[in-house]
Design a protein around this motif. Structure first.
Motif, mmCIF file in Angstrom:
data_model
loop_
_atom_site.group_PDB
_atom_site.id
_atom_site.type_symbol
_atom_site.label_atom_id
_atom_site.label_comp_id
_atom_site.label_asym_id
_atom_site.label_seq_id
_atom_site.Cartn_x
_atom_site.Cartn_y
_atom_site.Cartn_z
ATOM 1 N N LYS A 163 -10.571 7.411 -1.353
ATOM 2 C CA LYS A 163 -10.316 5.931 -1.824
ATOM 3 C C LYS A 163 -8.745 5.627 -1.787
ATOM 4 O O LYS A 163 -8.108 6.151 -2.207
ATOM 5 N N GLU A 164 -8.594 4.276 -1.371
ATOM 6 C CA GLU A 164 -7.182 3.800 -1.144
ATOM 7 C C GLU A 164 -7.247 2.436 -2.101
ATOM 8 O O GLU A 164 -7.670 1.736 -1.902
ATOM 9 N N THR A 165 -6.036 2.283 -3.007
ATOM 10 C CA THR A 165 -5.888 1.039 -3.717
ATOM 11 C C THR A 165 -4.698 0.448 -3.477
ATOM 12 O O THR A 165 -3.541 0.738 -3.085
ATOM 13 N N SER A 190 -15.524 -7.627 -0.537
ATOM 14 C CA SER A 190 -14.763 -7.766 -1.652
ATOM 15 C C SER A 190 -13.507 -8.971 -1.374
ATOM 16 O O SER A 190 -12.948 -9.488 -2.016
ATOM 17 N N TYR A 248 -15.790 -3.021 1.109
ATOM 18 C CA TYR A 248 -14.552 -3.448 1.271
ATOM 19 C C TYR A 248 -14.288 -4.730 1.550
ATOM 20 O O TYR A 248 -13.897 -5.979 1.204
ATOM 21 N N TRP A 260 0.710 -1.098 -0.078
ATOM 22 C CA TRP A 260 0.090 0.067 0.016
ATOM 23 C C TRP A 260 0.975 1.161 -0.013
ATOM 24 O O TRP A 260 1.582 1.518 0.845
ATOM 25 N N GLY A 276 -5.140 -4.645 -6.166
ATOM 26 C CA GLY A 276 -6.216 -4.212 -6.970
ATOM 27 C C GLY A 276 -7.390 -3.848 -6.012
ATOM 28 O O GLY A 276 -8.362 -3.434 -6.365
ATOM 29 N N LYS A 277 -7.392 -4.332 -4.816
ATOM 30 C CA LYS A 277 -8.616 -4.132 -3.834
ATOM 31 C C LYS A 277 -8.613 -2.701 -3.559
ATOM 32 O O LYS A 277 -7.696 -1.811 -3.545
ATOM 33 N N ILE A 278 -9.786 -2.057 -3.427
ATOM 34 C CA ILE A 278 -10.007 -0.652 -3.182
ATOM 35 C C ILE A 278 -10.620 -0.563 -1.673
ATOM 36 O O ILE A 278 -11.972 -0.979 -1.609
ATOM 37 N N ASP A 335 -12.954 2.126 0.362
ATOM 38 C CA ASP A 335 -13.625 3.366 0.450
ATOM 39 C C ASP A 335 -14.063 3.740 1.704
ATOM 40 O O ASP A 335 -14.789 2.936 2.265
#
Length: 437
Positions: free
Chosen positions: A409-411, A429, A426, A255, A415-417, A419
């Motif tokens: 938002k953090e990626t 997912s 999140y 990250w 590829g997971k995001i 919010d």
């Protein structure tokens, strides 16, 4: 709510006398300027001149060490601040619960989730809450995940999947696979869990997680007590320098520009001594600015490496402090962005959106109930308002003060995001987790 300190004016003698018993030391500040061009502020001085702050021997504690060594606590009216080494994060927790009035500590260099876990009583004796405030972030990035040499040929990077079959084979042979972190629910626990899970390895079912204090990581891997660990520097660099293991990845590769440690303080102390709390923050923030300058990295490394602080050779500190990483498996990179950020990129500001991720991850792994109101908990513990107050008092440039308490938002590398406005999405997912969403 404390009033904002006015800048650009000299302190009066009366104010100095109120601010500190060590008036003589403080009077030298009259008429002088901060290294960053801001005059000493005029306001009611700190209610007390002492606070006891804990730290663990990790590079992200550097701002506390530098604030003490460079006289910045004294400069801001707190000449008697003690920066006290803690044996482990568990000891830090216990001493925060005690408070300095009972021979504990008032605040600490701390894993970002810990003020939340302590405030809610999730990690305290008999689950009794000790309200905490998260006052500032201390750094971004520069932790790492290290792996034992026996896996060196597997090309393990931020992608942990090559370890899945190797770990399964080891378990099939009747041997335990151990992965170490520094505190349950803390940052290192969450980084290594995220890394393993992204590679298809369940951190609760496919491996055994163990708790090891940061300064003991290298010694424990040396004697074969673990297969992998996550910790801050300088311990990953020391591991490589001693030829015991290799770095799979820096956490910034998982990250980018991620939040890490924080300055946490007992809420009762901050509420009782608001001016002193602001003075502590101002000293730490000024130290963060100093640490962030590239030309100061060598001096910083030499200072924190001293016996009374980290007791670590500078050679085990300086490389990664500059962003030069020898991963220990043939991969060597110079001038990377994986150095520790103390001030740039709003490193000091405690974004509420970041704290929301930590709380959400601790929900993911069962540390908090799925029904936890993430926003309400963050609003209770995170005191970014006090950071802004201290920043204005210090004369921090408007450009260095974020307009919003959310970074958006953090990626992540897979590829997971995340919010911060929708933690549930999140969690949904994520395939590997301890809760049903």
């Amino acid at each position: 709510m404390t009033k904002h300190i006015k800048t650009g004016q000299n302190l009066s003698r009366r104010t100095f006398l109120k601010a500190s018993a060590s008036t003589a030391a403080l009077m030298s500040a009259i008429g002088t300027q901060f290294p960053f061009g801001v005059h000493v502020a005029e306001a009611a001085g700190p209610e007390v001149t002492k606070a006891v702050l804990g730290y663990i021997a990790l590079m992200d504690a550097s701002a506390l060490v530098i604030a003490k060594e460079k006289g910045l606590f004294a400069k801001h009216g707190m000449p008697d601040v003690e920066v006290a080494k803690q044996a482990s994060w568990g000891a830090t927790r216990d001493n925060l619960v005690l408070g300095s009035e009972s021979n504990g500590i008032d605040g600490a260099h701390i894993l970002t989730p810990m003020p939340y876990l302590i405030s809610t009583g999730k990690v305290t004796q008999n689950n009794v809450p000790t309200p905490m405030y998260l006052m500032a972030r201390l750094n971004l990035d520069a932790q790492a995940i290290s792996v034992a040499n026996e896996y060196k040929d597997l090309k393990v990077t931020a992608d942990a999947s090559p370890l899945k079959a190797a770990f399964a084979a080891k378990r099939a042979a009747g041997k335990e696979v151990k992965v170490a972190m520094t505190f349950p629910g803390g940052t290192h626990d969450l980084w290594i869990r995220y890394w393993l899970a992204a590679g298809g390895i369940d951190p609760d079912k496919d491996v055994s997680t163990i708790v090891v204090p940061p300064p003991q990581m290298v010694a424990n891997m040396k004697v074969g007590n673990m297969d992998a660990f996550c910790v801050g520097e300088p311990w990953n660099e020391q591991l490589v320098n001693q030829g015991i293991g290799f770095t799979a990845c820096s956490t910034g590769e998982v990250w980018a520009k991620h939040p890490e440690k924080a300055l946490g303080m007992r809420a009762a102390w901050v509420d009782k001594y608001p001016n002193a709390a602001r003075a502590v923050m101002m000293a730490v923030m000024e130290a963060q600015q100093w640490c962030d300058k590239p030309e100061n990295r060598e001096e910083m490394s030499a200072i924190v490496g001293k016996r009374q602080w980290f007791n670590v050779p500078v050679v085990d500190i300086i490389g990664r402090a500059k962003g030069d990483i020898n991963y220990g498996n043939g991969r060597v990179e110079k001038g990377t962005k994986q150095f520790m950020k103390f001030w740039q990129d709003h490193a000091s500001y405690p974004f509420k959106s970041h704290d929301a991720w930590f709380v959400t991850e601790d929900i993911r792994w069962g540390k908090f109930e799925p029904t936890t109101d993430v926003k309400a908990l963050v609003d209770k513990v995170n005191r970014e308002d006090l950071w802004r107050d201290a920043a204005k008092a210090l004369g921090v440039a408007a450009a260095d003060i974020p307009a919003s308490a959310s970074r958006g938002k953090e990626t992540f590398f897979d590829g997971k995001i995340f919010d911060p406005e929708n933690p549930a999405a999140y969690l949904k997912s994520l395939s590997i987790k301890r809760i049903e969403v």
